[in-house]
Design an enzyme around this catalytic site. Structure first.
Site, PDB file in Angstrom:
ATOM      1  N   GLU A   1       4.093 -11.266  -6.242  1.00 41.94           N
ATOM      2  CA  GLU A   1       3.013 -11.288  -7.238  1.00 41.94           C
ATOM      3  C   GLU A   1       3.449 -10.797  -8.618  1.00 41.94           C
ATOM      4  O   GLU A   1       2.778 -11.055  -9.612  1.00 41.94           O
ATOM      5  CB  GLU A   1       1.803 -10.477  -6.742  1.00 41.94           C
ATOM      6  CG  GLU A   1       1.995  -8.959  -6.641  1.00 41.94           C
ATOM      7  CD  GLU A   1       2.643  -8.497  -5.345  1.00 41.94           C
ATOM      8  OE1 GLU A   1       3.347  -9.300  -4.715  1.00 41.94           O
ATOM      9  OE2 GLU A   1       2.479  -7.316  -4.977  1.00 41.94           O
TER      10      GLU A   1
ATOM     11  N   LYS B   1     -10.381 -10.715 -16.002  1.00 39.01           N
ATOM     12  CA  LYS B   1     -10.408 -10.765 -17.465  1.00 39.01           C
ATOM     13  C   LYS B   1      -9.689 -12.003 -18.019  1.00 39.01           C
ATOM     14  O   LYS B   1     -10.166 -12.642 -18.953  1.00 39.01           O
ATOM     15  CB  LYS B   1      -9.732  -9.496 -17.998  1.00 39.01           C
ATOM     16  CG  LYS B   1      -9.975  -9.249 -19.457  1.00 39.01           C
ATOM     17  CD  LYS B   1     -11.283  -8.551 -19.646  1.00 39.01           C
ATOM     18  CE  LYS B   1     -11.537  -8.095 -21.028  1.00 39.01           C
ATOM     19  NZ  LYS B   1     -12.797  -7.344 -21.104  1.00 39.01           N
TER      20      LYS B   1
ATOM     21  N   HIS C   1       7.942  -8.248  -3.651  1.00 35.73           N
ATOM     22  CA  HIS C   1       6.629  -8.538  -4.248  1.00 35.73           C
ATOM     23  C   HIS C   1       6.617  -9.872  -5.004  1.00 35.73           C
ATOM     24  O   HIS C   1       7.080  -9.948  -6.141  1.00 35.73           O
ATOM     25  CB  HIS C   1       6.236  -7.412  -5.196  1.00 35.73           C
ATOM     26  CG  HIS C   1       5.895  -6.157  -4.462  1.00 35.73           C
ATOM     27  ND1 HIS C   1       4.609  -5.849  -4.079  1.00 35.73           N
ATOM     28  CD2 HIS C   1       6.673  -5.160  -4.002  1.00 35.73           C
ATOM     29  CE1 HIS C   1       4.619  -4.708  -3.415  1.00 35.73           C
ATOM     30  NE2 HIS C   1       5.853  -4.267  -3.354  1.00 35.73           N
TER      31      HIS C   1
ATOM     32  N   CYS D   1       4.994  -6.443   1.650  1.00 35.83           N
ATOM     33  CA  CYS D   1       5.382  -5.027   1.680  1.00 35.83           C
ATOM     34  C   CYS D   1       4.690  -4.285   2.835  1.00 35.83           C
ATOM     35  O   CYS D   1       4.956  -4.591   3.985  1.00 35.83           O
ATOM     36  CB  CYS D   1       5.100  -4.390   0.319  1.00 35.83           C
ATOM     37  SG  CYS D   1       6.029  -2.880   0.052  1.00 35.83           S
ATOM     38  N   TYR D   2       3.756  -3.378   2.547  1.00 32.96           N
ATOM     39  CA  TYR D   2       3.058  -2.699   3.641  1.00 32.96           C
ATOM     40  C   TYR D   2       2.424  -3.729   4.583  1.00 32.96           C
ATOM     41  O   TYR D   2       2.404  -3.550   5.805  1.00 32.96           O
ATOM     42  CB  TYR D   2       1.962  -1.773   3.089  1.00 32.96           C
ATOM     43  CG  TYR D   2       1.249  -0.980   4.162  1.00 32.96           C
ATOM     44  CD1 TYR D   2       1.680   0.294   4.495  1.00 32.96           C
ATOM     45  CD2 TYR D   2       0.172  -1.516   4.862  1.00 32.96           C
ATOM     46  CE1 TYR D   2       1.048   1.020   5.497  1.00 32.96           C
ATOM     47  CE2 TYR D   2      -0.469  -0.815   5.861  1.00 32.96           C
ATOM     48  CZ  TYR D   2      -0.031   0.461   6.172  1.00 32.96           C
ATOM     49  OH  TYR D   2      -0.650   1.162   7.169  1.00 32.96           O
TER      50      TYR D   2
ATOM     51  N   ASP E   1     -16.330  -9.872 -22.996  1.00 28.58           N
ATOM     52  CA  ASP E   1     -17.172 -10.217 -21.854  1.00 28.58           C
ATOM     53  C   ASP E   1     -18.577 -10.636 -22.274  1.00 28.58           C
ATOM     54  O   ASP E   1     -19.063 -11.700 -21.880  1.00 28.58           O
ATOM     55  CB  ASP E   1     -17.238  -9.050 -20.855  1.00 28.58           C
ATOM     56  CG  ASP E   1     -15.853  -8.646 -20.383  1.00 28.58           C
ATOM     57  OD1 ASP E   1     -14.944  -9.498 -20.447  1.00 28.58           O
ATOM     58  OD2 ASP E   1     -15.669  -7.490 -19.967  1.00 28.58           O
TER      59      ASP E   1
ATOM     60  N   GLY F   1       0.826  -1.204   0.000  1.00 28.94           N
ATOM     61  CA  GLY F   1       0.000   0.000   0.000  1.00 28.94           C
ATOM     62  C   GLY F   1       0.852   1.242   0.000  1.00 28.94           C
ATOM     63  O   GLY F   1       2.046   1.180   0.309  1.00 28.94           O
TER      64      GLY F   1
END
Ligand code: XMP
Length: 525
Positions: A183, A381, A181, A86-87, A239, A58
């Site tokens: 991710e 998505k 990170h 992280c945060y 979509d 964050g």
């Protein structure tokens, strides 16, 4: 509740731009994940249903005292594995009495991480080994603050040169913290680390797969809809197309689609949609040819926002008229996807950092009083795309670049005229064809041509030409909130320009837009 959702990872969002990425990575590991804002109402039932919790990064600092976002205490009262990134790590440190040092100097980019203690989280995960059998990882950092004193009960499990406490754990409590990170793909073993957490530490099974999601949705749609009829606004975008394919499988001829041709579509788009859905898949599709209605409504209007409103309003009018003709409809299907849900949740609490207010064609005419079916509401998505492929939609449709609801209406600067739309369609088709041919289509996130209503001089053969200008736009982006112009090869741009000017006699000049977003936007209007 179906088996699909019986194990889930909650992602507590502290405002990181990577929060959605964390959720997607967890799902790629076959486990359902859900994002909650750090200050959302978090009750016991939510937590007792969770198999694990991840705290995101964050933009704030835990050293900001009362203003700093805090971890809800209730989360630590359950014996659920926790991972702070992280945060998230700093907030854990603070909660358990450790110390975090604030710094305005950011560490950004690659770092070499050395494992300094055993831990379940990093077990068996390494990029390099020294002769002395020390293990190292290449990780990606983006932080200012860092933990400088470990809380009691925790131990440091990895260090980098500039960040001695780069990862910590309390193995007994199954609480872990990472300053880097996992991710982002720049952290090479990021996925393996998240896998250790989700699959080994949280003991989740791999059940979140395309086949299982489709089967679950088919059952849920059948249960919700029963014998009633469903209406879907089909735009030809990914979509709504996936919704059409899914509902067709679930309820067959109880589904009717309305496809509004507003005259602002790309070349051959209307015919392609009809061919794919009506001819190939046997879905009932009503094609509303409303080109003239839209163009008339847009006559003389130059302001982009006014154009958007008119297009949106006309769409609703056409859609309602067509639906009334169909009659006897109980449900309206929509291609809402999970990021839309997260954004509107953020908008409700006023916490979202950036809120898109784009009109989406297919918007719900509220006075129609239809009940909603939104089978993609839980999906990102990339999951929607995978499901589209599994349902048999062709690759070129599933991986098509996004196209704005107002279509060419915002790519013809100023007043929209049929003549301009026809020229633009041809130019756009040439650009996209060459991008496919050169392999650049997949490397760009969105690419299109723009019509500039200014005339410029050119010479073709011996003749002087005084014609329109076309701008080409191609961008690379992850979230469409920021974007950079794609570094298309000069040769390719030259080929596209030559073809456009030679094949379209109403164009005398082609330019390439190299602006970034911000400060520019992706669309020109
Ligand atoms: P901008 O131009 O805001 O575009 O940088 C970001 C993304 O949003 C799309 N876009 C729209 N989509 N209705 C839509 O449905 C709109 O009015 C609209 N305006 C922009 C744009 O194509 C890009 O993907």
């Amino acid at each position: 509740m179906s088996n699909l959702f019986s194990q889930k990872i909650i992602i507590l969002d502290f405002g990181s731009q990577y929060t959605q990425l964390i959720a997607r990575r967890v799902r790629e590991l076959g486990v359902y994940s859900e994002i909650k804002a750090w200050d959302a109402r978090i009750d016991a039932s939510l937590i007792s249903d969770a198999s694990g919790i991840i705290f995101s990064g964050g933009p704030e600092s835990v050293t900001d005292g009362a203003n700093a976002p805090k971890i809800p205490e209730i989360l630590f009262s359950y014996k659920i594995p926790i991972l702070g990134i992280c945060y998230g790590m700093q907030a854990i440190a603070k909660f358990f009495g450790g110390e975090v040092q604030s710094s305005s100097k950011r560490e950004f980019g690659y770092a070499r991480l050395k494992k300094v203690n055993e831990s379940l989280l990093l077990e068996g995960v390494a990029d390099h080994r020294s002769e002395g059998n020390e293990e190292f990882l290449d990780v990606w950092m983006s932080h200012g603050d860092k933990v400088v004193r470990i809380p009691e009960g925790f131990s440091c499990i990895a260090s980098t040169k500039s960040c001695p406490i780069a990862a910590f754990s309390n193995e007994q409590k199954s609480i872990y913290g990472l300053q880097f990170h996992p991710e982002v793909t720049h952290t090479k073993q990021g996925s393996s680390i998240l896998k250790r957490f989700v699959r080994d530490i949280c003991e989740c099974d791999e059940v979140w797969t395309s086949d299982a999601i489709i089967e679950d949705q088919i059952n849920r749609v059948r249960e919700l809809v029963g014998a009633e009829s469903v209406l879907l606004g089909l735009s030809g975008g990914v979509d709504s197309s996936v919704v059409a394919a899914l509902l067709n499988k679930a309820i067959g001829n109880k589904l009717t689609c309305v496809f509004v041709d507003n005259g602002l579509l790309r070349k051959d788009e209307g015919d392609m949609v009809m061919q794919m859905f009506a001819d190939n898949m046997g879905i009932k599709v009503v094609r509303a040819n409303a080109q003239e209605e839209f163009l008339e409504a847009l006559e003389g209007v130059k302001d982009p926002e006014k154009k958007r409103k008119i297009i949106g309003q006309t769409f609703i009018e056409v859609f309602e008229r067509e639906s009334k003709n169909i009659g006897d409809i109980e449900f309206l299907a929509q291609g809402t996807i999970y990021p839309d849900v997260i954004e509107s949740a953020g908008a409700e609490t006023g916490k979202a950092h950036v809120i898109k207010s784009h009109h989406n064609v297919g918007g719900l005419p509220s006075e129609m009083k239809l009940r909603l079916v939104e089978p993609l509401k839980e999906l990102f998505k990339d999951e929607v795309r995978k499901i589209g492929l599994t349902l048999g939609l062709p690759k070129q449709m599933v991986f098509r670049h996004p196209f704005p609801g107002p279509g060419l209406g915002v790519r013809i600067l100023g007043e929209v005229k049929k003549e301009y739309a026809d020229i633009l369609r041809e130019a756009d088709a040439i650009f996209i064809e060459e991008l496919h041919r050169s392999g650049w289509y997949e490397k760009t996130s969105q690419a299109f041509a723009v019509f500039l209503p200014v005339k410029s001089v050119g010479v073709v053969g011996d003749a002087r030409r005084y014609e329109w200008v076309i701008a080409l736009r191609a961008v690379e982006t992850i979230d469409f909130m920021t974007a950079r112009s794609a570094p298309l090869p000069h040769d390719l741009l030259e080929t596209v320009s030559n073809r456009i000017i030679n094949e379209i006699s109403e164009v005398s000049r082609v330019t390439y837009d190299i602006s970034s977003k911000p400060p520019s936007t992706i669309e020109w209007e």
